[in-house]
Each structure stands twice: as C-alpha cells, then as structure tokens.
Design an enzyme around this catalytic site. Structure first.
Site, PDB file in Angstrom:
ATOM      1  N   ASN A  15      58.776  46.096  31.639  1.00 11.01           N
ATOM      2  CA  ASN A  15      58.926  46.183  33.096  1.00 11.01           C
ATOM      3  C   ASN A  15      60.293  45.621  33.471  1.00 11.01           C
ATOM      4  O   ASN A  15      60.490  44.408  33.444  1.00 11.01           O
ATOM      5  CB  ASN A  15      57.792  45.380  33.767  1.00 11.01           C
ATOM      6  CG  ASN A  15      57.964  45.296  35.275  1.00 11.01           C
ATOM      7  OD1 ASN A  15      58.734  46.047  35.869  1.00 11.01           O
ATOM      8  ND2 ASN A  15      57.237  44.381  35.897  1.00 11.01           N
ATOM      9  N   LYS A  17      61.704  45.574  36.303  1.00  8.70           N
ATOM     10  CA  LYS A  17      61.771  45.062  37.691  1.00  8.70           C
ATOM     11  C   LYS A  17      63.044  45.613  38.370  1.00  8.70           C
ATOM     12  O   LYS A  17      63.435  46.733  38.076  1.00  8.70           O
ATOM     13  CB  LYS A  17      61.708  43.539  37.711  1.00  8.70           C
ATOM     14  CG  LYS A  17      60.565  42.998  36.865  1.00  8.70           C
ATOM     15  CD  LYS A  17      60.280  41.564  37.111  1.00  8.70           C
ATOM     16  CE  LYS A  17      59.222  41.088  36.132  1.00  8.70           C
ATOM     17  NZ  LYS A  17      58.658  39.798  36.469  1.00  8.70           N
ATOM     18  N   HIS A 107      51.142  44.949  40.329  1.00  4.40           N
ATOM     19  CA  HIS A 107      51.870  43.820  39.728  1.00  4.40           C
ATOM     20  C   HIS A 107      51.798  42.631  40.693  1.00  4.40           C
ATOM     21  O   HIS A 107      51.819  42.816  41.906  1.00  4.40           O
ATOM     22  CB  HIS A 107      53.326  44.219  39.457  1.00  4.40           C
ATOM     23  CG  HIS A 107      54.038  43.205  38.620  1.00  4.40           C
ATOM     24  ND1 HIS A 107      54.565  42.058  39.156  1.00  4.40           N
ATOM     25  CD2 HIS A 107      54.276  43.145  37.288  1.00  4.40           C
ATOM     26  CE1 HIS A 107      55.105  41.337  38.181  1.00  4.40           C
ATOM     27  NE2 HIS A 107      54.943  41.983  37.042  1.00  4.40           N
ATOM     28  N   GLU A 109      53.905  40.599  41.651  1.00 10.90           N
ATOM     29  CA  GLU A 109      55.014  40.514  42.607  1.00 10.90           C
ATOM     30  C   GLU A 109      54.762  41.432  43.805  1.00 10.90           C
ATOM     31  O   GLU A 109      55.175  41.138  44.923  1.00 10.90           O
ATOM     32  CB  GLU A 109      56.339  40.850  41.906  1.00 10.90           C
ATOM     33  CG  GLU A 109      56.790  39.687  41.033  1.00 10.90           C
ATOM     34  CD  GLU A 109      57.625  40.067  39.842  1.00 10.90           C
ATOM     35  OE1 GLU A 109      58.170  41.186  39.790  1.00 10.90           O
ATOM     36  OE2 GLU A 109      57.730  39.228  38.915  1.00 10.90           O
ATOM     37  N   GLU A 177      47.810  39.695  33.350  1.00 20.74           N
ATOM     38  CA  GLU A 177      49.029  38.909  33.551  1.00 20.74           C
ATOM     39  C   GLU A 177      48.727  37.673  34.396  1.00 20.74           C
ATOM     40  O   GLU A 177      48.729  37.765  35.632  1.00 20.74           O
ATOM     41  CB  GLU A 177      50.072  39.757  34.270  1.00 20.74           C
ATOM     42  CG  GLU A 177      50.499  40.990  33.515  1.00 20.74           C
ATOM     43  CD  GLU A 177      51.935  41.348  33.829  1.00 20.74           C
ATOM     44  OE1 GLU A 177      52.727  41.366  32.889  1.00 20.74           O
ATOM     45  OE2 GLU A 177      52.269  41.558  35.006  1.00 20.74           O
ATOM     46  N   GLY A 183      57.296  34.972  34.048  1.00 23.88           N
ATOM     47  CA  GLY A 183      58.649  34.461  34.283  1.00 23.88           C
ATOM     48  C   GLY A 183      58.769  32.948  34.187  1.00 23.88           C
ATOM     49  O   GLY A 183      59.804  32.387  34.528  1.00 23.88           O
ATOM     50  N   SER A 223      55.626  35.913  29.979  1.00 21.35           N
ATOM     51  CA  SER A 223      56.507  35.169  29.070  1.00 21.35           C
ATOM     52  C   SER A 223      56.322  35.563  27.606  1.00 21.35           C
ATOM     53  O   SER A 223      56.364  34.711  26.705  1.00 21.35           O
ATOM     54  CB  SER A 223      56.332  33.649  29.264  1.00 21.35           C
ATOM     55  OG  SER A 223      56.690  33.288  30.587  1.00 21.35           O
TER      56      SER A 223
HETATM   57  C1  PEP Z   1      56.003  40.795  34.245  1.00 18.67           C
HETATM   58  O1  PEP Z   1      56.665  40.652  35.253  1.00 18.67           O
HETATM   59  O2  PEP Z   1      55.198  41.740  34.174  1.00 18.67           O
HETATM   60  C2  PEP Z   1      56.172  39.839  33.170  1.00 18.67           C
HETATM   61  C3  PEP Z   1      55.239  39.754  32.261  1.00 18.67           C
HETATM   62  O3  PEP Z   1      57.297  39.078  33.194  1.00 18.67           O
HETATM   63  P1  PEP Z   1      57.811  38.044  32.053  1.00 18.67           P
HETATM   64  O4  PEP Z   1      57.616  38.706  30.723  1.00 18.67           O
HETATM   65  O5  PEP Z   1      59.235  37.811  32.378  1.00 18.67           O
HETATM   66  O6  PEP Z   1      56.965  36.819  32.179  1.00 18.67           O
END
Ligand code: PEP
Length: 265
Positions: A15, A17, A107, A109, A177, A183, A223
């Site tokens: 992803n 973003k 997601h 976000e 997630e 993040g 992460s």
């Molecule tokens: C995400 O935004 O879907 C995500 C998993 O981000 P990160 O891997 O940076 O934690």
C-alpha cells in the site's frame, strides 16, 4: 480466490498510500519486476500486488501490460457509487477498466481521517464486487479498543458489518491491521496476529460459507518488515501481508516478497 487446490496462495500487497507520482511509479514497478526476476521469483508461489495512488494507475497498467509483468495492482479506495455527481470519487468501473484486480477498502486511515463508517465500507465492498474487483477489506482495533474489548472483538465486528450483504462464496481478501501497529514500528507478534486471524476465519464461515472461508486470504498488516515477515507467514491463518512503509523501499519489499527464503531464520 486463493487457489483451486484448496491451498491458499500467499499474497504480499504494498500500500503506497499518498507516495510516488506516476513517473516514480513507473521507475519503481520496473525495478521491482527486475529485482524479482533476478531472484527467480514465481508469482504462482507468492502473489504480489501494489496499490499506487489513483493518478499512477494508468502508467502502471501500461507498463505491466507492455512488459507482461505478473505483478497485480489495485486502487486504495473505491466509491460506493457507479457514476454521477460525486466530486473526487473513483468508480469501481473505472478501476476495472484500468485492469485493477483488487481494491483496498476500509483502511484505518480512511476510517479515521475520512470518517468512513461500517455502513459506507459495506457499500464499497458491494460496489467492488459488483464491478469484478476483489476487495482487500481492512479491519483492526485501536490501542483503546484492545484495552477495552480485547484483540478480536472490534476486527470481527468490522468484518461482520462490512460483509453483511455479500453472498456466500464471495471472493475477498481480509487484512487484519491493528491500528496501533500501523506505521508505529511496533508490529503485533505473530501469535497475536494468528489469534485474531483465526477468529476472523471463523466469522467468515458464517458470512460466506465454509469453502470460501477456507479459501480466503487473511493478511496481517502493521509495521511488517523483511526482518519480521517470516514469523507471520509461519502462522496457520495468516496468508500474507499488507505492507505500508516498507513497500516503498525496493530492497525491503522485494525481500518481504521472498519470505520463503528466510522462513527458517
Ligand atoms: C498500512 O498502512 O496498511 C500499513 C500496514 O502500514 P505500515 O506497514 O507502514 O505499518
């Protein structure tokens, strides 16, 4: 859906973003394809997809088609509507016309920054399926949810709400997630991911039937790095990863895709 043999094909999804413009997306996808080719990666063994910004999709489609890459791609969001006066929205039909196979929906976000509700997310899942796109449905609890309700309650409730209207046998991917892991550099443990993924799969049986639930890929996201992917991939109910930050680092993402080379480490 995962595989005709009944074994789920691992799926690594990046992803991006709001990163990489359309020119940068071409350079990145080209280098990723070369890197995986050099590593003799086989896409039947581990499926790989990237989720660039909307403005990159035409460039990525053109490159993938011209160079016959087996890499898949999709949108980071989709409108609940087909067309009309919805300024700024992108229809599932438009994504399908660009050869997108997948679309990320729900997601954290978007849930947080765009106030997306369970109802809207359910409508987006329905729209994606209607247009022949496979939703990558994101669910996950905040740190506060975790403290109040334990690990599985919120992700399972989000899953049930998002899939309430889908038919038995629906082709979807679920991404677990935990919001606190996205993040943050603080990934869930593989055991934590497995615990929730197992509960999500049980809920999927009720929602889409046993056969489809068995075939549905459940990804872990939050992460993920090349140094921790192997632990997640060893879990029974974790079939891949949705990768954010590390998907923008070519060497890291390429190494995550090749997790089978370091599962023993
Ligand atoms: C995400 O935004 O879907 C995500 C998993 O981000 P990160 O891997 O940076 O934690």
């Amino acid at each position: 859906m995962a595989s005709v043999t009944g074994k789920r094909t691992p799926f690594i999804a990046g992803n991006w973003k709001m990163n990489l413009d359309h020119l940068q997306s071409i350079a990145f996808v080209q280098k990723l394809a070369w890197s995986l080719k050099d590593a003799r990666h086989t896409f039947e063994t581990v499926e790989v997809a990237v989720f660039p910004p909307f403005t990159d999709l035409r460039s990525v489609q053109t490159l993938v088609s011209a160079d016959k890459y087996e890499l898949k791609f999709g949108g980071q969001d989709v409108s609940a509507f087909d067309s009309g006066a919805y300024t700024g929205e992108i229809s599932g039909a438009f994504l399908k016309a660009l050869d997108c196979q997948y679309v990320i929906i729900g997601h954290s976000e978007r849930r947080t920054l765009h106030n997306e509700t369970d109802e809207l997310i359910a409508a987006k899942v329905a729209a994606a399926l209607k247009h022949g796109l496979v939703p990558v449905l994101c669910v996950g609890e905040t740190a506060e949810d975790l403290e109040k309700h334990g690990p599985s309650a919120v992700p399972v409730a989000q899953l049930k709400a998002a899939l309430a209207g889908v038919t038995v046998g629906a082709d979807i991917v679920v991404a677990y997630e935990p919001v606190w892991a996205i993040g943050s550099g603080q990934a869930a443990t593989p055991e934590q991911a497995e615990q929730v993924a197992a509960q999500l799969r049980l809920a999927l049986v009720e929602l889409i039937g046993q056969e489809a639930a068995d075939a549905t890929r459940i990804l872990y996201g939050g992460s993920v790095k090349s140094s921790n992917i192997a632990g997640f991939m060893r879990q029974t109910n974790v079939d891949g990863a949705l990768v954010g930050g590390a998907s923008l680092d070519l060497a890291e993402f390429s190494s995550i895709v090749q997790f089978q080379k370091h599962v023993g480490t």
